[in-house]
Scaffold this motif. Structure first.
Motif, PDB file in Angstrom:
ATOM      1  N   PHE A 238      -4.330   1.995  -7.140  1.00 19.58           N
ATOM      2  CA  PHE A 238      -3.268   0.996  -7.186  1.00 19.58           C
ATOM      3  C   PHE A 238      -3.813  -0.419  -6.988  1.00 19.58           C
ATOM      4  O   PHE A 238      -3.043  -1.362  -6.906  1.00 19.58           O
ATOM      5  CB  PHE A 238      -2.212   1.283  -6.119  1.00 19.58           C
ATOM      6  CG  PHE A 238      -1.562   2.638  -6.267  1.00 19.58           C
ATOM      7  CD1 PHE A 238      -0.469   2.810  -7.107  1.00 19.58           C
ATOM      8  CD2 PHE A 238      -2.050   3.737  -5.587  1.00 19.58           C
ATOM      9  CE1 PHE A 238       0.127   4.051  -7.250  1.00 19.58           C
ATOM     10  CE2 PHE A 238      -1.459   4.984  -5.722  1.00 19.58           C
ATOM     11  CZ  PHE A 238      -0.365   5.153  -6.563  1.00 19.58           C
TER      12      PHE A 238
ATOM     13  N   LEU B 259      -6.587  -2.595  -2.068  1.00 18.43           N
ATOM     14  CA  LEU B 259      -7.503  -3.172  -1.084  1.00 18.43           C
ATOM     15  C   LEU B 259      -8.327  -4.304  -1.667  1.00 18.43           C
ATOM     16  O   LEU B 259      -8.568  -4.377  -2.871  1.00 18.43           O
ATOM     17  CB  LEU B 259      -8.469  -2.101  -0.578  1.00 18.43           C
ATOM     18  CG  LEU B 259      -7.848  -1.001   0.267  1.00 18.43           C
ATOM     19  CD1 LEU B 259      -8.189   0.331  -0.325  1.00 18.43           C
ATOM     20  CD2 LEU B 259      -8.337  -1.104   1.687  1.00 18.43           C
TER      21      LEU B 259
ATOM     22  N   LYS C 128      -6.056  -4.096   4.251  1.00 17.80           N
ATOM     23  CA  LYS C 128      -4.822  -3.749   3.534  1.00 17.80           C
ATOM     24  C   LYS C 128      -3.711  -3.562   4.561  1.00 17.80           C
ATOM     25  O   LYS C 128      -3.948  -3.649   5.773  1.00 17.80           O
ATOM     26  CB  LYS C 128      -5.022  -2.469   2.724  1.00 17.80           C
ATOM     27  CG  LYS C 128      -5.109  -1.225   3.586  1.00 17.80           C
ATOM     28  CD  LYS C 128      -5.000   0.006   2.736  1.00 17.80           C
ATOM     29  CE  LYS C 128      -4.819   1.237   3.578  1.00 17.80           C
ATOM     30  NZ  LYS C 128      -3.474   1.347   4.179  1.00 17.80           N
TER      31      LYS C 128
ATOM     32  N   CYS D  96       0.856  -1.194   0.000  1.00 22.42           N
ATOM     33  CA  CYS D  96       0.000   0.000   0.000  1.00 22.42           C
ATOM     34  C   CYS D  96       0.885   1.235   0.000  1.00 22.42           C
ATOM     35  O   CYS D  96       1.884   1.287   0.704  1.00 22.42           O
ATOM     36  CB  CYS D  96      -0.907   0.017   1.227  1.00 22.42           C
ATOM     37  SG  CYS D  96      -1.717   1.610   1.490  1.00 22.42           S
ATOM     38  N   LYS D  97       0.500   2.224  -0.798  1.00 20.81           N
ATOM     39  CA  LYS D  97       1.361   3.389  -0.977  1.00 20.81           C
ATOM     40  C   LYS D  97       1.214   4.413   0.150  1.00 20.81           C
ATOM     41  O   LYS D  97       1.918   5.410   0.190  1.00 20.81           O
ATOM     42  CB  LYS D  97       1.062   4.073  -2.323  1.00 20.81           C
ATOM     43  CG  LYS D  97       0.866   3.105  -3.488  1.00 20.81           C
ATOM     44  CD  LYS D  97       2.105   2.286  -3.773  1.00 20.81           C
ATOM     45  CE  LYS D  97       1.916   1.268  -4.879  1.00 20.81           C
ATOM     46  NZ  LYS D  97       1.103   0.083  -4.582  1.00 20.81           N
TER      47      LYS D  97
ATOM     48  N   CYS E 125      -9.146   3.150  -4.847  1.00 18.91           N
ATOM     49  CA  CYS E 125      -7.685   3.063  -4.852  1.00 18.91           C
ATOM     50  C   CYS E 125      -7.156   2.879  -6.269  1.00 18.91           C
ATOM     51  O   CYS E 125      -7.500   1.923  -6.944  1.00 18.91           O
ATOM     52  CB  CYS E 125      -7.223   1.891  -3.985  1.00 18.91           C
ATOM     53  SG  CYS E 125      -5.448   1.594  -4.125  1.00 18.91           S
TER      54      CYS E 125
ATOM     55  N   PRO F 278      -7.253   8.448  -1.901  1.00 14.59           N
ATOM     56  CA  PRO F 278      -8.637   8.288  -2.348  1.00 14.59           C
ATOM     57  C   PRO F 278      -9.434   7.331  -1.467  1.00 14.59           C
ATOM     58  O   PRO F 278     -10.624   7.545  -1.238  1.00 14.59           O
ATOM     59  CB  PRO F 278      -8.498   7.720  -3.756  1.00 14.59           C
ATOM     60  CG  PRO F 278      -7.114   8.032  -4.184  1.00 14.59           C
ATOM     61  CD  PRO F 278      -6.293   8.095  -2.948  1.00 14.59           C
ATOM     62  N   CYS F 279      -8.768   6.264  -0.972  1.00 13.90           N
ATOM     63  CA  CYS F 279      -9.513   5.295  -0.159  1.00 13.90           C
ATOM     64  C   CYS F 279     -10.004   5.969   1.110  1.00 13.90           C
ATOM     65  O   CYS F 279     -11.139   5.796   1.521  1.00 13.90           O
ATOM     66  CB  CYS F 279      -8.635   4.083   0.171  1.00 13.90           C
ATOM     67  SG  CYS F 279      -7.214   4.452   1.212  1.00 13.90           S
TER      68      CYS F 279
ATOM     69  N   CYS G  88      -0.854   6.805   0.607  1.00 10.63           N
ATOM     70  CA  CYS G  88      -0.934   8.081  -0.115  1.00 10.63           C
ATOM     71  C   CYS G  88      -1.150   9.247   0.845  1.00 10.63           C
ATOM     72  O   CYS G  88      -1.915   9.157   1.790  1.00 10.63           O
ATOM     73  CB  CYS G  88      -2.090   8.052  -1.108  1.00 10.63           C
ATOM     74  SG  CYS G  88      -2.142   6.592  -2.138  1.00 10.63           S
TER      75      CYS G  88
END
Ligand code: SF4
Lengths: 339, 285
Positions: B149, B152, B163, B105-106, B147, B112-113, B108
């Protein structure tokens, strides 16, 4: 010392002199990872597609009912009566459908533990709650109205006053109910939905066209006679349908190649046959047939049902096209190219 | 008491869990933002991180699948895979080689999540990491689609989203995340993000000086308007080679316009309808 951008943007394309923005790797192949999906498909299934349709229907029917009373006067009261009833019937299954779709349904009330309008789903939960209350109020008022003779006039007057006041917040809320679902989809990374500006307008115009069709269906089913209400509804339906068609075209064009799961995929028949054929073309054609009397009435009933099915097919095809779109790594790569 | 005896009431009260300890705001002087720097140039693909993550977080196995994709049989991150080692075989070109990257998981900065989560289950914790509170999540699935990417997933076991937590529990006890701890080559580095960014930039310079001019940082700075990643990477080829998006969309941005356009369309339709309804009176008479 190289700046930040230097570090990041010395991407291999540039190294290979391929001019930066394409995604070919140093050996000239398209950069990809064994065609493993980059994104996760939505977990949303038929419950959500059905809810999108019913929520839109409730919103459209309620709005038209209120407008008819406010601007139309007595001649149009039947639209209000039918619109309220349809909104109530459409709104009842909404929350159960949404709850059923949750991974952990007994926690449905967590949706309302915060007010977070940044999240379209949170905003939508609040809007649905408020709209359900409004529709409930309107239904009570219609019932009181129909029993006017046996009731104290105060009760009827209070109900009338309440419904009039509620329009100021009620109508914008209903517009949100009909459109937030499209905005919700556009606030995802799913390529065919992501950041699309047409989805919200498309959903609200479909809400209006299906709302008008449902009211017209109810009027046609209960009385044979021609009426100004029916005529006006016909104009509303056609207008909403034209706007909806324009929004759908705008949506498909703005997606570019990313629209393929929708226009050519598994659910293409729903879109072309259901929405475009059944929702737009067939009803417009039928309503122009030069027939009268009993036949005319049946044709109208068929046209209205076809419009409703078209609205359902629209939500269905867009929702399930999202599944295919998210599973397609090529679409995900395309959607995330630098602009 | 009675709350504990009635499961329904218990669930209801769970929506508003009591705050036991005051939570320091992330990025304060006392608590810097914590994150990962994953340096793929030294990854040897041993998968120690995948295993350590599964063990510490007690994640179930994903089964024995043979994908035929190089040495990668895990394929992607999911609700039960919070570290995933990607193997890309690059055959042809100047020289054939392997790309290996431990994906995660980035976390971020502008996630957005977190923004899409309707229950407020997804938060930034005191370490500035994106965390799904398992007692709040009701499994609506919005974060999964938000997400960019594909990180999740929703567990069929409990119906909730899961995640990487950046080992929230270990961090609270002053330990580093299990994956970073187990990485034998220091490909996964954990620490205050600001420090990691500096380190990473130096690393890129060193690699460039050594002739590895392909090396660059992914997510240490904003990705074409996406915002920075608190868990960022050093890559040696195009992001798509690692199944990473080149310039991910931030889907929650620009919502205001979308609401405005929708309301405008609705208003126009309302006006026209009102017109049709008010004209009819003449007809009736
Ligand atoms: S990578 Fe995905 S799951 Fe991780 S913080 Fe960003 S949006 Fe959330």
């Amino acid at each position: 010392m190289p700046g930040d951008t230097d570090n990041r943007r010395q991407s291999p394309d540039e190294q290979a002199g391929k001019g930066g923005k394409n995604s070919a790797d140093s050996s000239g192949q398209e950069a990809s990872y064994y065609d493993v999906p980059m994104l996760k498909p939505p977990v949303w299934q038929w419950e959500i597609a059905t809810y999108f349709f019913l929520g839109g229907l409730a919103s459209g029917a309620y709005i038209l009912g209120r407008l008819a009373e406010r601007f139309g006067g007595e001649d149009y009261r039947e639209i209000t009566r039918a619109g309220t009833a349809i909104a109530a019937v459409a709104a009842i299954p909404c929350s159960p459908l949404l709850i059923k779709d949750l991974g952990d349904p007994k926690r449905f009330h967590h949706m309302l533990r915060v007010f977070k309008p940044k999240s379209p789903m949170n905003l939508g939960s609040w809007v649905l709650t408020a709209c359900s209350a409004l529709i409930g109020l309107a239904t009570v008022r219609e019932v009181l109205d129909s029993k006017q003779e046996d009731l104290p006039t105060e009760a009827v007057r209070v109900a009338d006053g309440a419904i009039n006041i509620s329009d100021i917040v009620g109508l914008p809320l209903m517009l949100l109910l009909g459109s937030y679902t499209g905005i919700l989809l556009s606030a995802t990374a799913t390529p065919v939905w992501s950041r699309n500006r047409w989805l919200g307008p498309l959903f609200i115009s479909s809400a209006m066209s299906t709302g008008a069709a449902a009211i017209s269906l109810a009027l046609e089913a209960t009385s044979e006679a021609k009426s100004p209400a029916k005529d006006a509804l016909q104009k509303v339906e056609t207008t909403a349908r034209v706007v909806e068609g324009a929004m759908l075209s705008g949506y498909l064009v703005s997606c570019g190649e990313l629209n393929e799961p929708l226009t050519k995929g598994k659910f293409a028949p729903h879109l072309w046959g259901g929405t475009v054929g059944g929702g737009f073309m067939l009803p417009e054609l039928l309503e122009r047939l030069p027939v009268g009397g009993k036949v005319r009435r049946w044709i109208k009933i068929i046209a209205d049902m076809s419009t409703l099915l078209g609205g359902l097919a629209l939500r269905w095809s867009i929702l399930f096209a999202g599944h295919d779109s998210a599973n397609d790594p090529e679409a995900a790569r395309q959607a995330s190219r630098p602009k | 008491m009675i709350l504990q005896q009635l499961p329904v009431l218990n669930e209801l009260s769970n929506a508003f869990p009591p705050r036991q300890t005051p939570v320091p705001s992330p990025g304060s002087d006392t608590q810097p933002l914590m994150g990962f720097f994953t340096d793929t140039s030294v990854c040897i693909g041993c998968k120690a991180c995948e295993v350590a993550c599964k063990q510490w977080n007690q994640l179930p196995s994903d089964g024995f699948n043979f994908t035929g994709h190089s040495y990668d049989n895990t394929r992607m991150l999911s609700e039960t895979t919070w570290r995933h080692v990607a193997f890309k075989e690059k055959i042809g070109g100047e020289k054939s080689r392997w790309l290996m990257m431990s994906d995660v998981c980035k976390h971020c900065e502008d996630a957005p999540c977190q923004q899409s989560c309707p229950t407020g289950s997804i938060i930034y914790n005191e370490f500035g990491d994106v965390y799904v509170q398992p007692d709040i999540c009701n499994g609506c699935g919005y974060c999964i689609s938000a997400c960019p990417f594909g990180v999740l997933g929703r567990s069929p076991e409990d119906g909730r989203a899961h995640k990487c937590t950046l080992c929230y529990d270990r961090q609270t006890d002053g330990m580093q995340p299990a994956c970073a701890k187990s990485c034998p080559t220091a490909s996964i580095q954990f620490g205050p993000v600001e420090e990691l960014r500096e380190k990473a930039k130096q690393r890129v310079e060193t690699l460039h000086a050594q002739g590895n001019t392909q090396a660059y940082l992914y997510g240490a700075d904003s990705l074409d308007g996406y915002g920075r990643l608190n868990s960022f990477f050093l890559l040696e080829d195009h992001p798509n080679e690692y199944n990473l998006p080149e310039a991910p969309p931030q889907p929650l941005h620009g919502q205001e316009t979308r609401y405005a356009l929708s309301l405008l369309t609705g208003l126009v339709l309302m006006l026209l309808s009102a017109l049709f309804f008010s004209k009819g009176d003449n007809y009736a008479r």
